[in-house]
Design a protein around this motif. Structure first.
Motif, PDB file in Angstrom:
ATOM      1  N   PHE A  49       0.845  -1.195   0.000  1.00  0.00           N
ATOM      2  CA  PHE A  49       0.000   0.000   0.000  1.00  0.00           C
ATOM      3  C   PHE A  49       0.879   1.243   0.000  1.00  0.00           C
ATOM      4  CE2 PHE A  49      -2.417  -3.389   1.993  1.00  0.00           C
ATOM      5  CZ  PHE A  49      -3.632  -3.297   1.355  1.00  0.00           C
ATOM      6  N   LYS A  50       0.365   2.347  -0.558  1.00  0.00           N
ATOM      7  CA  LYS A  50       1.116   3.605  -0.575  1.00  0.00           C
ATOM      8  C   LYS A  50       1.278   4.176   0.817  1.00  0.00           C
ATOM      9  CE  LYS A  50      -0.234   4.969  -5.210  1.00  0.00           C
ATOM     10  NZ  LYS A  50      -0.945   5.935  -6.039  1.00  0.00           N
ATOM     11  N   LYS A  51       0.240   3.975   1.651  1.00  0.00           N
ATOM     12  CA  LYS A  51       0.252   4.496   3.014  1.00  0.00           C
ATOM     13  C   LYS A  51      -0.109   3.384   3.981  1.00  0.00           C
ATOM     14  CE  LYS A  51      -1.068   9.108   1.583  1.00  0.00           C
ATOM     15  NZ  LYS A  51      -1.984  10.210   1.733  1.00  0.00           N
ATOM     16  N   ARG A  52       0.200   3.602   5.237  1.00  0.00           N
ATOM     17  CA  ARG A  52      -0.169   2.653   6.276  1.00  0.00           C
ATOM     18  C   ARG A  52      -1.691   2.490   6.273  1.00  0.00           C
ATOM     19  NH1 ARG A  52       1.074   3.770  12.381  1.00  0.00           N
ATOM     20  NH2 ARG A  52       0.176   1.861  13.192  1.00  0.00           N
ATOM     21  N   THR A  53      -2.149   1.245   6.237  1.00  0.00           N
ATOM     22  CA  THR A  53      -3.560   0.948   6.048  1.00  0.00           C
ATOM     23  C   THR A  53      -4.069   0.055   7.178  1.00  0.00           C
ATOM     24  OG1 THR A  53      -3.215   1.080   3.655  1.00  0.00           O
ATOM     25  CG2 THR A  53      -5.210  -0.026   4.398  1.00  0.00           C
ATOM     26  N   THR A  54      -5.273   0.347   7.674  1.00  0.00           N
ATOM     27  CA  THR A  54      -5.915  -0.492   8.675  1.00  0.00           C
ATOM     28  C   THR A  54      -6.617  -1.632   7.957  1.00  0.00           C
ATOM     29  OG1 THR A  54      -6.279   1.407  10.123  1.00  0.00           O
ATOM     30  CG2 THR A  54      -7.613  -0.552  10.541  1.00  0.00           C
ATOM     31  N   LEU A  55      -6.369  -2.860   8.414  1.00  0.00           N
ATOM     32  CA  LEU A  55      -6.927  -4.048   7.774  1.00  0.00           C
ATOM     33  C   LEU A  55      -7.664  -4.885   8.804  1.00  0.00           C
ATOM     34  CD1 LEU A  55      -3.681  -4.954   5.833  1.00  0.00           C
ATOM     35  CD2 LEU A  55      -5.680  -3.769   4.916  1.00  0.00           C
ATOM     36  N   ASP A  56      -8.829  -5.437   8.422  1.00  0.00           N
ATOM     37  CA  ASP A  56      -9.547  -6.274   9.377  1.00  0.00           C
ATOM     38  C   ASP A  56      -9.847  -7.681   8.874  1.00  0.00           C
ATOM     39  OD1 ASP A  56     -11.754  -5.823   7.676  1.00  0.00           O
ATOM     40  OD2 ASP A  56     -13.145  -5.626   9.336  1.00  0.00           O
ATOM     41  N   ASP A  57      -9.689  -7.925   7.560  1.00  0.00           N
ATOM     42  CA  ASP A  57     -10.034  -9.247   7.063  1.00  0.00           C
ATOM     43  C   ASP A  57      -9.320  -9.531   5.750  1.00  0.00           C
ATOM     44  OD1 ASP A  57     -12.151 -11.585   7.315  1.00  0.00           O
ATOM     45  OD2 ASP A  57     -12.140 -10.983   5.209  1.00  0.00           O
ATOM     46  N   LEU A  58      -8.858 -10.768   5.633  1.00  0.00           N
ATOM     47  CA  LEU A  58      -8.287 -11.289   4.397  1.00  0.00           C
ATOM     48  C   LEU A  58      -9.168 -12.467   4.009  1.00  0.00           C
ATOM     49  CD1 LEU A  58      -5.866 -11.570   2.342  1.00  0.00           C
ATOM     50  CD2 LEU A  58      -4.905 -13.172   3.982  1.00  0.00           C
ATOM     51  N   SER A  59      -9.768 -12.419   2.834  1.00  0.00           N
ATOM     52  CA  SER A  59     -10.629 -13.506   2.371  1.00  0.00           C
ATOM     53  C   SER A  59      -9.985 -14.181   1.173  1.00  0.00           C
ATOM     54  CB  SER A  59     -12.012 -12.972   1.996  1.00  0.00           C
ATOM     55  OG  SER A  59     -12.670 -12.481   3.142  1.00  0.00           O
ATOM     56  N   VAL A  60      -9.910 -15.495   1.236  1.00  0.00           N
ATOM     57  CA  VAL A  60      -9.265 -16.295   0.202  1.00  0.00           C
ATOM     58  C   VAL A  60     -10.271 -17.327  -0.294  1.00  0.00           C
ATOM     59  CG1 VAL A  60      -7.316 -17.820  -0.297  1.00  0.00           C
ATOM     60  CG2 VAL A  60      -7.069 -16.037   1.423  1.00  0.00           C
ATOM     61  N   TYR A  61     -10.439 -17.421  -1.609  1.00  0.00           N
ATOM     62  CA  TYR A  61     -11.357 -18.408  -2.165  1.00  0.00           C
ATOM     63  C   TYR A  61     -10.557 -19.640  -2.596  1.00  0.00           C
ATOM     64  CZ  TYR A  61     -15.249 -20.474  -4.656  1.00  0.00           C
ATOM     65  OH  TYR A  61     -16.250 -21.316  -5.056  1.00  0.00           O
ATOM     66  N   LEU A  62     -10.872 -20.770  -1.973  1.00  0.00           N
ATOM     67  CA  LEU A  62     -10.216 -22.042  -2.270  1.00  0.00           C
ATOM     68  C   LEU A  62     -11.293 -23.084  -2.540  1.00  0.00           C
ATOM     69  CD1 LEU A  62      -7.747 -21.920   0.745  1.00  0.00           C
ATOM     70  CD2 LEU A  62      -7.184 -21.424  -1.627  1.00  0.00           C
ATOM     71  N   ASP A  63     -11.008 -24.039  -3.410  1.00  0.00           N
ATOM     72  CA  ASP A  63     -12.014 -25.054  -3.700  1.00  0.00           C
ATOM     73  C   ASP A  63     -11.408 -26.447  -3.754  1.00  0.00           C
ATOM     74  OD1 ASP A  63     -14.228 -26.510  -4.419  1.00  0.00           O
ATOM     75  OD2 ASP A  63     -14.833 -25.137  -6.018  1.00  0.00           O
ATOM     76  N   HIS A  64     -11.437 -27.110  -2.618  1.00  0.00           N
ATOM     77  CA  HIS A  64     -10.911 -28.465  -2.490  1.00  0.00           C
ATOM     78  C   HIS A  64     -11.670 -29.451  -3.383  1.00  0.00           C
ATOM     79  CE1 HIS A  64     -11.209 -32.460  -0.490  1.00  0.00           C
ATOM     80  NE2 HIS A  64      -9.904 -32.335  -0.514  1.00  0.00           N
ATOM     81  N   GLU A  65     -12.956 -29.193  -3.625  1.00  0.00           N
ATOM     82  CA  GLU A  65     -13.765 -30.102  -4.441  1.00  0.00           C
ATOM     83  C   GLU A  65     -13.325 -30.108  -5.903  1.00  0.00           C
ATOM     84  OE1 GLU A  65     -16.018 -32.280  -3.300  1.00  0.00           O
ATOM     85  OE2 GLU A  65     -15.429 -31.577  -1.319  1.00  0.00           O
ATOM     86  N   VAL A  66     -12.824 -28.975  -6.395  1.00  0.00           N
ATOM     87  CA  VAL A  66     -12.405 -28.869  -7.797  1.00  0.00           C
ATOM     88  C   VAL A  66     -10.979 -29.369  -7.995  1.00  0.00           C
ATOM     89  CG1 VAL A  66     -11.900 -27.217  -9.646  1.00  0.00           C
ATOM     90  CG2 VAL A  66     -13.992 -26.995  -8.309  1.00  0.00           C
ATOM     91  N   ASP A  67     -10.106 -29.084  -7.033  1.00  0.00           N
ATOM     92  CA  ASP A  67      -8.695 -29.424  -7.186  1.00  0.00           C
ATOM     93  C   ASP A  67      -8.152 -29.958  -5.862  1.00  0.00           C
ATOM     94  OD1 ASP A  67      -6.024 -29.619  -7.719  1.00  0.00           O
ATOM     95  OD2 ASP A  67      -5.832 -27.629  -8.583  1.00  0.00           O
TER      96      ASP A  67
END
Length: 151
Positions: A49-67
């Motif tokens: 990020f260009k500046k210090r940023t407040t973050l509260d959540d990281l969401s990752v899409y994964l699909d064990h059924e497909v791969d």
């Protein structure tokens, strides 16, 4: 008022990718596109990020059924002021993930993390694959900080 998607305000990079499966595919919200790494672990996704940023959540899409052979099963989330000063915020162990995996981002004292760099490290992969496959990643700032998320 909802959370602010601050991923669009960052410069994204990956430690490796196979041709046609890079950063653009990682940022695409479609489950039909994905990032595919190559080489030895850990595989890294870095947001600067260009500046210090407040973050509260990281969401990752994964699909064990497909791969079933290239889905990450252990992730490390790191944050800091630059690439040389990253601290591990948490390690996430995943068992057969299928769909959106939400990882709350807060420090030991319960405060949301703040930093200029956020890094997701794939530490382990299901099966014997040498590559990781992630459909997409989203990063959010909390609603109460929308006005100054990028201060």
């Amino acid at each position: 008022m909802g959370r602010l998607d601050v991923g669009k305000d960052a410069v994204w990079s990956v430690s490796s990718s196979q041709e046609g499966f890079g950063v653009e595919e990682l940022m695409d919200p479609s489950p039909d596109t994905y990032w595919k790494s190559c080489g030895a672990l850990p595989h890294l996704i870095t947001l600067q990020f260009k500046k210090r940023t407040t973050l509260d959540d990281l969401s990752v899409y994964l699909d064990h059924e497909v791969d079933r052979i290239s889905i990450p099963t252990r992730l490390s989330i790191r944050c800091g002021r630059d690439l040389n000063h990253l601290q591990e915020i948490k390690v996430v162990n995943l068992s057969n993930p299928c769909g959106l995996v939400s990882v709350p981002l807060y420090e030991a004292d319960g405060k949301f993390i703040r930093g200029k760099v956020l890094q997701l490290a794939v530490l382990e992969i299901l099966g014997t694959s040498s590559y990781a496959k992630i459909c997409h990643v989203k990063v959010y700032s909390p609603p109460e900080n929308i006005g100054d998320a990028l201060e």
